[in-house]
Design an enzyme around this catalytic site. Structure first.
Site, PDB file in Angstrom:
ATOM      1  N   GLY A  86       0.780  -1.230   0.000  1.00 29.75           N
ATOM      2  CA  GLY A  86       0.000   0.000   0.000  1.00 29.75           C
ATOM      3  C   GLY A  86       0.806   1.271   0.000  1.00 29.75           C
ATOM      4  CB  CYS A  87       3.337   2.562   1.838  1.00 30.42           C
ATOM      5  SG  CYS A  87       4.340   4.027   2.124  1.00 30.42           S
ATOM      6  N   GLY A  88       4.087   3.273  -1.537  1.00 27.53           N
ATOM      7  CA  GLY A  88       5.195   3.303  -2.478  1.00 27.53           C
ATOM      8  C   GLY A  88       6.470   3.835  -1.883  1.00 27.53           C
ATOM      9  CB  CYS A 104       7.254   1.461   2.735  1.00 26.83           C
ATOM     10  SG  CYS A 104       5.634   1.894   3.378  1.00 26.83           S
TER      11      CYS A 104
END
Length: 263
Positions: free
Chosen positions: A105-107, A109
């Site tokens: 969900g988090c590009g 991270c």
């Protein structure tokens, strides 16, 4: 589609009466000239596009001329997508390297610096590329009709390229929206299609990183079926990118630089 990339089938009910296909989420290491620059949790398909788009959107390379060779190496724990370059961008790699595997969900991270998360991005020039409102409102349905992974799993994002005639000409899918966009950027680059000649269409909300990646390849319009974040709108305004959210058959909302949309 190989067994490794094919979605797996899981029982949905205790008695096994219903089945559902689940997408794969595979660790894919981005390796540039033998040095790992990050690990992405990705759908294991179109990996050459993913590696190419990732290297460009992260600022490691400028284009295909910087790539000498691509290799895909499968390990028991994941996949290495290796790019061998004509030059090694040591400074960019050192500044932008992603230190851990980021969740789907988090590009961003894995970025170990606040400055890198809020990196400077180029301004996109205003060209003669203008889209009609009708093309914008029709784009999400066009994109939705070309999502086989989503059709099979109901759990994948897509990024599509909308040309000036209002046609979706390329689509890439992934469990992560940022990966889908990198795959699209890589696919466009490898097919000699200039991202500035059309618009990016996303099935997700518009996050800050999607704006950053669009700016890095000079694409002036990004369209989504959902909302942008406040930070994405602020970044798009600075980068001179037209952001469109809530695109539907009969409506849309333009948040920045509406001059690229025909009245």
């Amino acid at each position: 589609m190989s067994n490794q990339t094919r979605p797996i089938t899981a029982q949905l009910t205790p008695n096994g009466a219903a089945l559902h296909n689940l997408p794969r989420e595979t660790p894919v290491a981005m390796v540039l000239d033998g040095s790992s620059s990050g690990v992405l949790m990705s759908s294991p398909m179109d990996l050459q596009d993913l590696a190419t788009g990732f290297a460009i959107s992260e600022g490691f390379i400028n284009g295909l001329d910087d790539i000498r060779e691509f290799e895909e190496t499968v390990h028991p724990s994941g996949i290495e997508a290796r790019l061998w370059l004509t030059r090694t961008p040591a400074t960019a790699l050192a500044k932008r390297r992603r230190m851990i595997a980021g969740p789907v969900g988090c590009g961003m991270c894995g970025i170990d610096s606040l400055d890198q998360a809020m990196r400077r991005i180029p301004q996109v020039s205003f060209s003669d590329m203008i889209l009609s409102a009708q093309h914008i409102m029709a784009a999400p349905d066009q994109l939705r009709a070309r999502q086989p992974l989503h059709d099979e799993t109901r759990a994948a994002h897509a990024a599509g390229f909308l040309d000036q005639q209002g046609n979706i000409t390329m689509v890439r899918e992934d469990v992560g929206r940022h990966n889908a966009l990198d795959k699209l950027i890589g696919g466009l680059t490898r097919n000699a299609i200039d991202p500035a000649s059309g618009a990016i269409v996303m099935t997700s909300r518009l996050s800050l990183e999607l704006i950053q990646k669009s700016a890095m390849v000079g694409c002036g319009i990004i369209i989504a079926v959902s909302s942008p974040t406040a930070e994405a709108v602020e970044a798009a305004n600075r980068a001179q990118i037209t952001t469109v959210g809530f695109a539907r058959q009969d409506n849309y909302a333009c948040f920045t630089h509406p001059q690229r949309i025909a009245p």
